[in-house]
Design an enzyme around this catalytic site. Sequence first.
Site, mmCIF file in Angstrom:
data_model
loop_
_atom_site.group_PDB
_atom_site.id
_atom_site.type_symbol
_atom_site.label_atom_id
_atom_site.label_comp_id
_atom_site.label_asym_id
_atom_site.label_seq_id
_atom_site.Cartn_x
_atom_site.Cartn_y
_atom_site.Cartn_z
ATOM 1 N N GLU A 1 -11.589 2.919 6.218
ATOM 2 C CA GLU A 1 -10.501 3.174 7.165
ATOM 3 C C GLU A 1 -10.491 4.653 7.535
ATOM 4 O OE1 GLU A 1 -5.989 1.547 7.775
ATOM 5 O OE2 GLU A 1 -6.371 2.691 5.957
ATOM 6 N N GLU B 1 0.819 -1.200 0.000
ATOM 7 C CA GLU B 1 0.000 0.000 0.000
ATOM 8 C C GLU B 1 0.860 1.260 0.000
ATOM 9 O OE1 GLU B 1 -3.421 2.161 2.812
ATOM 10 O OE2 GLU B 1 -2.001 0.727 3.680
#
Length: 302
Positions: free
Chosen positions: A280, A181
């Site tokens: 998130e 990521e």
Amino acid sequence: YEYDSFRRLLDGRQGRFLHKNPFSRRPNAMPQFAANLSLMYTELPFLERFGAAARDGFAGVEYLFPYAHEPAVLAAQLRTHGLRQVLFNAPPGGLARGAMAQAWDQGARGTAALPGREAEFRAGVLEALHYAQQLDCPRIHLMAGCAPEGADPAACRQTYVDNLRWATAQAGACGREVLIEPINPRDMPGYLLQRQDDAHAVLDAVGSPHLKVQMDLYHCQIVEGDLAMKLRQYLPGGRVGHIQIAGVPERHEPDVGELNHPYLFALIDELGWDGTIGCEYRPRAGTSAGLGWFAPYRDHPG
């Protein structure tokens, strides 16, 4: 505000438009959403967050790390509430599970690209894959780490590629995927992977079908912007394994901030991407009270 006209202008098509209500879900829309239990429902003890997420209509969950709890305890929560575990991170450091569970709070941010930390990296991957099998979780995220002062960028990159080649072989052998990521340097200074194109270059270098990109639109907007074109560029290639969202810049709910999430959700649908979108973000107040944006996307009733 005419969403139909806006969509025609940007997309150049005549047949598929956003609904007038920006949060109204079109029939057969593909995105499925998972609650991030590390950032959401923090008003509750961790193990109570599973039930709260299910009651609010989430069918999937993700979180940063599971290592403070036995796999059987977490698996029981998933079964009890009919939830799917869709993602968690490998430990950010540590050789034994106790140290792994404490590493994040002690400032560790991953070891995948850190020369000399290979033993910790391998121990963490094996522990994560053990949890993934017990929780029937299809993917784990491996954090690159933050560059130590004076680190050689070339050595870090070679370590990253070598470690990911090893990790993807381990993951592939047990039917799992590994994700990397890009993370913005404002939230995580010195992080060794920050851009989408760099992440895809790492995929090219590693050359494994078991390695994919975790595309966090919050981080991507801060570092690069131009999200719609980034989605058009990367989603059709099949190399994005997971998407995450949050409002920019405060990282609150997706209906707050500078991004037009309904447009992005519709675009993800249009591009045919059928993965999970992880929520998130840090709720501004109570988690459930801030889920008005989610109502059209609920996976199941509470």
